[in-house]
Motif scaffolding. Structure first.
Motif, PDB file in Angstrom:
ATOM      1  N   PHE A  39       0.862  -1.180   0.000  1.00 32.88           N
ATOM      2  CA  PHE A  39       0.000   0.000   0.000  1.00 32.88           C
ATOM      3  C   PHE A  39       0.901   1.234   0.000  1.00 32.88           C
ATOM      4  O   PHE A  39       1.783   1.371   0.849  1.00 32.88           O
ATOM      5  N   ALA A  40       0.700   2.073  -0.987  1.00 34.85           N
ATOM      6  CA  ALA A  40       1.541   3.271  -1.098  1.00 34.85           C
ATOM      7  C   ALA A  40       0.693   4.480  -1.464  1.00 34.85           C
ATOM      8  O   ALA A  40      -0.447   4.337  -1.897  1.00 34.85           O
ATOM      9  N   VAL A  60      -2.815   1.697  -4.480  1.00 37.66           N
ATOM     10  CA  VAL A  60      -2.181   3.014  -4.394  1.00 37.66           C
ATOM     11  C   VAL A  60      -3.256   4.089  -4.214  1.00 37.66           C
ATOM     12  O   VAL A  60      -4.304   4.066  -4.852  1.00 37.66           O
ATOM     13  N   LEU A  61      -2.963   4.961  -3.277  1.00 33.00           N
ATOM     14  CA  LEU A  61      -3.870   6.074  -2.994  1.00 33.00           C
ATOM     15  C   LEU A  61      -3.257   7.318  -3.628  1.00 33.00           C
ATOM     16  O   LEU A  61      -2.117   7.683  -3.329  1.00 33.00           O
ATOM     17  N   VAL A  62      -3.997   7.948  -4.509  1.00 37.67           N
ATOM     18  CA  VAL A  62      -3.487   9.138  -5.207  1.00 37.67           C
ATOM     19  C   VAL A  62      -4.222  10.355  -4.672  1.00 37.67           C
ATOM     20  O   VAL A  62      -5.457  10.358  -4.581  1.00 37.67           O
ATOM     21  N   VAL A  63      -3.460  11.359  -4.303  1.00 32.93           N
ATOM     22  CA  VAL A  63      -4.050  12.569  -3.745  1.00 32.93           C
ATOM     23  C   VAL A  63      -3.434  13.771  -4.442  1.00 32.93           C
ATOM     24  O   VAL A  63      -2.209  13.845  -4.578  1.00 32.93           O
ATOM     25  N   ASN A  64      -4.243  14.702  -4.886  1.00 38.83           N
ATOM     26  CA  ASN A  64      -3.702  15.957  -5.413  1.00 38.83           C
ATOM     27  C   ASN A  64      -3.056  16.729  -4.253  1.00 38.83           C
ATOM     28  O   ASN A  64      -3.608  16.768  -3.150  1.00 38.83           O
ATOM     29  N   LYS A  70     -15.555  -2.609   0.138  1.00 30.65           N
ATOM     30  CA  LYS A  70     -16.826  -3.213   0.547  1.00 30.65           C
ATOM     31  C   LYS A  70     -17.375  -4.088  -0.604  1.00 30.65           C
ATOM     32  O   LYS A  70     -16.935  -4.000  -1.740  1.00 30.65           O
ATOM     33  N   GLY A  71     -18.325  -4.940  -0.300  1.00 30.28           N
ATOM     34  CA  GLY A  71     -18.914  -5.791  -1.334  1.00 30.28           C
ATOM     35  C   GLY A  71     -18.113  -7.056  -1.554  1.00 30.28           C
ATOM     36  O   GLY A  71     -17.029  -7.223  -0.974  1.00 30.28           O
ATOM     37  N   ALA A  72     -18.615  -7.908  -2.418  1.00 31.76           N
ATOM     38  CA  ALA A  72     -18.002  -9.215  -2.633  1.00 31.76           C
ATOM     39  C   ALA A  72     -16.625  -9.052  -3.283  1.00 31.76           C
ATOM     40  O   ALA A  72     -15.642  -9.641  -2.847  1.00 31.76           O
ATOM     41  N   SER A  73     -16.562  -8.211  -4.330  1.00 32.41           N
ATOM     42  CA  SER A  73     -15.262  -8.005  -4.966  1.00 32.41           C
ATOM     43  C   SER A  73     -14.865  -6.561  -4.745  1.00 32.41           C
ATOM     44  O   SER A  73     -15.706  -5.658  -4.851  1.00 32.41           O
ATOM     45  N   LYS A  74     -13.604  -6.358  -4.429  1.00 29.78           N
ATOM     46  CA  LYS A  74     -13.243  -4.967  -4.188  1.00 29.78           C
ATOM     47  C   LYS A  74     -13.116  -4.215  -5.503  1.00 29.78           C
ATOM     48  O   LYS A  74     -12.958  -4.815  -6.567  1.00 29.78           O
ATOM     49  N   ASN A  75     -13.214  -2.903  -5.433  1.00 24.26           N
ATOM     50  CA  ASN A  75     -13.135  -2.099  -6.646  1.00 24.26           C
ATOM     51  C   ASN A  75     -11.724  -2.135  -7.203  1.00 24.26           C
ATOM     52  O   ASN A  75     -10.752  -2.312  -6.465  1.00 24.26           O
ATOM     53  N   SER A  76     -11.632  -1.917  -8.504  1.00 25.37           N
ATOM     54  CA  SER A  76     -10.309  -1.713  -9.099  1.00 25.37           C
ATOM     55  C   SER A  76      -9.929  -0.248  -8.974  1.00 25.37           C
ATOM     56  O   SER A  76      -8.759   0.101  -8.848  1.00 25.37           O
ATOM     57  N   LEU A  77     -10.952   0.593  -9.018  1.00 29.74           N
ATOM     58  CA  LEU A  77     -10.708   2.040  -8.958  1.00 29.74           C
ATOM     59  C   LEU A  77     -11.863   2.713  -8.210  1.00 29.74           C
ATOM     60  O   LEU A  77     -13.026   2.482  -8.541  1.00 29.74           O
ATOM     61  N   MET A  86      -6.476   2.962  -6.336  1.00 34.47           N
ATOM     62  CA  MET A  86      -6.342   2.116  -7.544  1.00 34.47           C
ATOM     63  C   MET A  86      -5.629   0.831  -7.186  1.00 34.47           C
ATOM     64  O   MET A  86      -4.689   0.818  -6.398  1.00 34.47           O
ATOM     65  N   GLU A  87      -6.085  -0.251  -7.823  1.00 33.77           N
ATOM     66  CA  GLU A  87      -5.385  -1.529  -7.711  1.00 33.77           C
ATOM     67  C   GLU A  87      -4.421  -1.649  -8.891  1.00 33.77           C
ATOM     68  O   GLU A  87      -4.628  -1.029  -9.944  1.00 33.77           O
ATOM     69  N   SER A  88      -3.424  -2.494  -8.736  1.00 33.02           N
ATOM     70  CA  SER A  88      -2.370  -2.581  -9.766  1.00 33.02           C
ATOM     71  C   SER A  88      -2.905  -2.857 -11.161  1.00 33.02           C
ATOM     72  O   SER A  88      -2.306  -2.418 -12.141  1.00 33.02           O
ATOM     73  N   GLU A  89      -4.027  -3.600 -11.238  1.00 31.81           N
ATOM     74  CA  GLU A  89      -4.503  -3.964 -12.587  1.00 31.81           C
ATOM     75  C   GLU A  89      -4.913  -2.742 -13.408  1.00 31.81           C
ATOM     76  O   GLU A  89      -4.987  -2.800 -14.637  1.00 31.81           O
ATOM     77  N   VAL A  90      -5.152  -1.618 -12.757  1.00 28.91           N
ATOM     78  CA  VAL A  90      -5.556  -0.400 -13.466  1.00 28.91           C
ATOM     79  C   VAL A  90      -4.321   0.299 -14.083  1.00 28.91           C
ATOM     80  O   VAL A  90      -4.423   0.960 -15.114  1.00 28.91           O
ATOM     81  N   LEU A  91      -3.188   0.114 -13.437  1.00 26.76           N
ATOM     82  CA  LEU A  91      -2.026   0.948 -13.753  1.00 26.76           C
ATOM     83  C   LEU A  91      -1.527   0.856 -15.202  1.00 26.76           C
ATOM     84  O   LEU A  91      -1.156   1.886 -15.782  1.00 26.76           O
ATOM     85  N   PRO A  92      -1.548  -0.343 -15.841  1.00 23.93           N
ATOM     86  CA  PRO A  92      -1.076  -0.380 -17.233  1.00 23.93           C
ATOM     87  C   PRO A  92      -1.897   0.515 -18.162  1.00 23.93           C
ATOM     88  O   PRO A  92      -1.394   0.930 -19.216  1.00 23.93           O
ATOM     89  N   LEU A  93      -3.118   0.837 -17.771  1.00 20.75           N
ATOM     90  CA  LEU A  93      -3.971   1.682 -18.626  1.00 20.75           C
ATOM     91  C   LEU A  93      -3.414   3.101 -18.763  1.00 20.75           C
ATOM     92  O   LEU A  93      -3.774   3.836 -19.688  1.00 20.75           O
ATOM     93  N   LEU A  94      -2.544   3.483 -17.852  1.00 22.83           N
ATOM     94  CA  LEU A  94      -1.943   4.827 -17.910  1.00 22.83           C
ATOM     95  C   LEU A  94      -1.277   5.070 -19.259  1.00 22.83           C
ATOM     96  O   LEU A  94      -1.290   6.188 -19.786  1.00 22.83           O
ATOM     97  N   ASP A  95      -0.705   3.992 -19.832  1.00 19.99           N
ATOM     98  CA  ASP A  95       0.005   4.137 -21.109  1.00 19.99           C
ATOM     99  C   ASP A  95      -0.937   4.422 -22.274  1.00 19.99           C
ATOM    100  O   ASP A  95      -0.492   4.787 -23.356  1.00 19.99           O
ATOM    101  N   LYS A  96      -2.218   4.203 -22.049  1.00 18.84           N
ATOM    102  CA  LYS A  96      -3.168   4.425 -23.151  1.00 18.84           C
ATOM    103  C   LYS A  96      -3.716   5.855 -23.158  1.00 18.84           C
ATOM    104  O   LYS A  96      -4.444   6.227 -24.074  1.00 18.84           O
ATOM    105  N   ILE A  97      -3.403   6.626 -22.152  1.00 18.92           N
ATOM    106  CA  ILE A  97      -3.946   7.991 -22.079  1.00 18.92           C
ATOM    107  C   ILE A  97      -3.254   8.892 -23.109  1.00 18.92           C
ATOM    108  O   ILE A  97      -2.026   8.856 -23.248  1.00 18.92           O
TER     109      ILE A  97
END
Ligand code: UD1
Ligand code: MG
Length: 457
Positions: A4-5, A99-103, A123-130, A180-191
């Motif tokens: 967790f960072a 990872v927690l992102v804060v402005n 919360k919930g059965a599966s945690k959020n990705s974002l 954000m969970e790690s699975e979201v992070l590769p999407l950064l390259d698509k922005i």
């Protein structure tokens, strides 16, 4: 193991501040703006916090230097929040987890806000990705708008600059905190920077994640907490909220604040019970104030330690000094750095002290300057006494023994020692040491010329 960072985005100049100082360094209650989101983040105990710097990066890094949980990541060109986030991630090394992102321009964010974001993320059965921290406002202004489909699921964020007239009406906005969970992070390259600002928007990751079928949700948090500071007006507004939080916390712990609107107290200050604070008082830095004190109007304290039952009268300034129990200071006293007043000392109007120690019961009630001096127990310093401590090149010390009596309008030419119990006659210029229990007189004997004035007429 999952990590967790935190990543704090703090590289922007803050164009709308119209300032030569990087936005996150603008002080709020004496501390750079960035201090506050960092403090909130730390309450969640991330293994590391990556701080993305850029504009005045050297100054920002210097201001937070030596804090072992921080790593600094220098963004080369200010290409937008997505680029900033990528830079911050890179500094965390191979990262897998949450990872927690804060402005960095969110000084009002509190630990409770971040905790509720966390709870909703998991919360919930599966945690959020974002998970995005959001709030609903009638004045969405420059905040990014949250886009939802007919089913109410988040499909993206559109920045105000890029929004259609229709989208601008959306009142649910992006607060600028994300989990954000790690699975979201590769999407950064698509922005891509295809928008009005020509920047890589971190907010575009939301649409990309939603399209990829990842679980994206919003978490409603307090609007006040997520306020982004982009202008001087917002800076003053945020400072007002932090000021009120600090003062109400002190009132809850037993401090009386007569007029909170005109009282400025920095967040690191500690004040004891039943201390009364009159209007227009400013208490800065890391002051410690004991129980039962009274601070009259116009008092300013900076990094001062004040004991209990101390009275500081109107318009007095105390800097980097210690004031013992039962002392009386002011009105119009100036206690400069390095001074120590032991218990029950009295320092009255128009008295200036610098690097001077007054032992218990000593008094200097009127119009004096005491610099580089040690003043013994129960000494009385007469009105207008001056230690002449500076010869133009060097500073010299004055030592006054216990229970000595210094007559009014005395100049003590340092270095000089006044012995225990000695007296100095009023109007004397003391150039050499006075032995204990002696009387020093250094003024011309008075003569009266009878009838002189009449003859002159
Ligand atoms: C951002 C969000 C917006 C949200 C708002 C909340 C984007 C594109 N928009 O807008 O949806 O409603 O915050 O306050 O993210 N920064 C960098 N490097 C850069 C650019 C920015 O580190 O290249 C930092 C800034 O120093 C600042 C933070 O990122 O601390 C946010 O940037 P800012 O320009 O204030 O974004 P907003 O327009 O407020
Ligand atoms: Mg902002």
């Amino acid at each position: 193991m999952k990590q967790f960072a935190g990543v704090v985005l703090a590289a922007g100049l803050g164009t709308r501040m119209r300032s030569g100082t990087a936005k996150v360094l603008h002080p709020i209650l004496g501390l750079p703006m960035l201090t506050y989101p960092l403090a909130a983040l730390r309450t969640l105990k991330p293994a590391k916090i990556s701080v993305v710097t850029g504009h005045q990066g050297d100054l920002v890094e210097a201001a937070f230097n030596g804090q072992p949980d921080l790593v600094f990541a220098r963004q080369k060109a200010m290409e937008g929040t997505a680029d900033a986030f990528k830079t911050g991630l890179a500094a965390l090394g191979s990262f897998c987890g949450t990872v927690l992102v804060v402005n960095g321009d969110m000084p009002l964010v509190r630990k409770e806000t971040l905790q509720s974001l966390f709870l909703s993320h998991r919360k919930g059965a599966s945690k959020n990705s974002l998970t995005i921290g959001t709030f609903v406002t009638d004045t969405p202004g420059s905040y990014g708008r949250i886009l939802r489909n007919k089913q109410g699921r988040i499909t993206g964020i559109v920045e105000n600059k890029d929004a259609s007239a229709q989208q601008r009406l959306i009142r649910e906005v992006n607060g600028g905190i994300y989990l954000m969970e790690s699975e979201v992070l590769p999407l950064l390259d698509k922005i891509r920077p295809k928008n009005a600002a020509g920047e890589y928007y971190l907010t575009d990751i939301v649409a990309l994640a939603a399209k990829a079928g990842l679980k994206v949700e919003g978490c409603m948090v307090s609007q006040v907490d997520l306020m982004g500071v982009n202008s001087r007006r917002e800076l003053a507004e945020a400072a007002g909220v932090l000021r009120w939080r600090t003062i109400s916390g002190l009132m809850d712990s037993g401090v009386s604040v007569m007029h909170p609107e005109s009282t400025f107290i920095h967040p690191g200050v500690k004040i004891g019970r039943d201390t009364i604070i009159y209007p227009n008082v400013t208490i800065e830095g890391s002051c410690r104030i004991g129980d039962g004190c009274t601070l009259f109007p116009g008092v300013r304290l900076l990094n001062a330690t004040v004991g209990k039952d101390v009275v500081i009268k109107d318009s007095s300034l105390v800097e980097e000094s210690k004031i013992g129990d039962g002392c009386l200071v002011g009105p119009f006293a100036h206690i400069r750095p390095g001074s120590i007043l032991k218990s029950n000392v009295k320092v009255g109007n128009f008295v200036e002290l610098k690097k001077t120690v007054l032992e218990s019961g000593a008094k200097a009630m009127h119009l004096s300057y005491l610099g580089d001096a040690s003043v013994g127990k129960d000494v009385n310093i007469g009105a207008g006494t001056i230690t002449c401590n500076y010869d133009g090149t060097n500073k010299h010390r004055t030592a006054i023994g216990e229970a000595a009596f210094i007559g009014s309008d005395t100049q003590l030419i340092a270095p000089v020692r006044i012995g225990k119990g000695a007296y100095v006659g009023a109007g004397s210029t003391v150039t050499s040491d006075v032995p204990p229990w002696s009387l020093a007189l250094s003024r011309t004997r008075q003569r009266n010329i009878k009838g002189w004035a009449k003859k002159k007429k």
